[in-house]
Design a protein around this motif. Structure first.
Motif, PDB file in Angstrom:
ATOM      1  N   LEU A   1       0.821  -1.205   0.000  1.00  0.00           N
ATOM      2  CA  LEU A   1       0.000   0.000   0.000  1.00  0.00           C
ATOM      3  C   LEU A   1       0.859   1.261   0.000  1.00  0.00           C
ATOM      4  O   LEU A   1       1.872   1.333   0.694  1.00  0.00           O
TER       5      LEU A   1
ATOM      6  N   ARG B   1      -6.114  -0.628  -1.311  1.00  0.00           N
ATOM      7  CA  ARG B   1      -5.911  -1.078  -2.701  1.00  0.00           C
ATOM      8  C   ARG B   1      -7.078  -0.585  -3.574  1.00  0.00           C
ATOM      9  O   ARG B   1      -8.237  -0.521  -3.117  1.00  0.00           O
TER      10      ARG B   1
ATOM     11  N   SER C   1      -2.197   3.431  -4.466  1.00  0.00           N
ATOM     12  CA  SER C   1      -1.977   1.999  -4.208  1.00  0.00           C
ATOM     13  C   SER C   1      -2.345   1.174  -5.439  1.00  0.00           C
ATOM     14  O   SER C   1      -3.135   1.627  -6.277  1.00  0.00           O
TER      15      SER C   1
ATOM     16  N   ASP D   1      -3.816  -6.395   3.713  1.00  0.00           N
ATOM     17  CA  ASP D   1      -2.914  -5.378   3.143  1.00  0.00           C
ATOM     18  C   ASP D   1      -2.388  -4.457   4.245  1.00  0.00           C
ATOM     19  O   ASP D   1      -1.210  -4.080   4.252  1.00  0.00           O
TER      20      ASP D   1
END
Ligand code: MLT
Length: 257
Positions: free
Chosen positions: A8, A52, A57, A72
């Motif tokens: 990220l 995401r 990202s 993540d």
């Protein structure tokens, strides 16, 4: 469970012993926290990830389950060599924080949910998400930006900048992946009582997306939770009432020690 994480993008400012991680909602990015983060930089190291599919990202295809988005975050914290955090999420970001709390309770020092809920979707809501998902596939993220922006805040001057922000930071994969992930997320009400750290709940009393009753339920079920209700505030408390949100987060950091 093997979950394939992505790296990220994040921004950070300030310093302090236990980092404060602020997780944005749908379909936005870390910048919604800018004013709040700047106001807290004397109080904590503030970390602002882009989930995401959003901002800078990566935006792979597929369903973005809340558990995957939480993974993540876990990867980001591992990469930064951070063990414990005060974790606070806005709306969908709150669903991600709930999934994180369930998977990694030992990594929480404090917890917060802003304009969020623990309830799963009703079947009607779920159907609506899949309908929107199909529309976004054919017409792009404009579908969501146009319909959501006016519902986010009653402050007319903020609507167009928020619409532009969504158009700028949201990707088709990000929107469709998150819509599916939200539609399929489990109800988390039952295990809220398993979160044993100090927990702040903030709700805007004029939020048409997340009615005040949702925030009241959260505060009631969280063992060490308390509720801050903001009069005349909609779905974006961190932008509509940043000073009150800063004050409430400072209190949370104080409880964490
Ligand atoms: C959000 O603001 O993150 C979303 O509106 C949450 C949702 O649709 O459930």
């Amino acid at each position: 469970m093997e979950l394939e994480t992505v790296k990220l993008y994040y921004r950070e400012c300030g310093q302090g012993t236990i980092p404060l991680v602020l997780v944005h909602g749908f379909p936005l990015n870390h910048s919604i926290w800018n004013e709040v983060a700047a106001g807290l930089k004397e109080d904590a190291r503030v970390i602002l990830p882009d989930l995401r599919g959003y901002g800078r990202s990566p935006a792979p295809e597929g369903m973005y389950s809340m558990r995957l988005l939480a993974e993540d975050l876990r990867q980001l914290l591992d990469d930064l060599e951070i063990e414990k955090v005060v974790l606070v999420g806005h709306s969908m970001g709150g669903y991600v924080c709930l999934a994180f709390a369930q998977a990694y309770p030992e990594r929480l020092a404090g917890f917060g949910l802003i304009a969020s809920q623990a309830e799963a979707d009703t079947s009607e809501k779920r159907q609506g998400r899949y309908h929107t998902l199909d529309e976004v596939k054919s017409k792009g993220v404009r579908v969501v930006a146009d319909s959501m922006a006016p519902k986010l805040t009653a402050q007319a001057e903020m609507v167009e900048p928020l619409r532009q922000l969504m158009l700028h930071v949201a990707t088709v994969n990000g929107v469709t992946g998150a819509l599916q992930g939200m539609a399929e997320r489990p109800d988390a009400t039952e295990w809220l009582s398993g979160i044993s750290v100090p927990a702040l709940v903030i709700g805007g009393k004029a939020d048409p997306i997340m009615p005040p009753a949702r925030a009241q339920t959260l505060a009631q079920f969280l063992g060490r939770g308390w509720l801050v209700e903001l009069e005349g505030v909609g779905h974006m408390p961190m932008m509509e009432a940043p000073q009150q949100v800063i004050g409430a987060l400072r209190e949370l950091l104080g409880h964490v020690g």
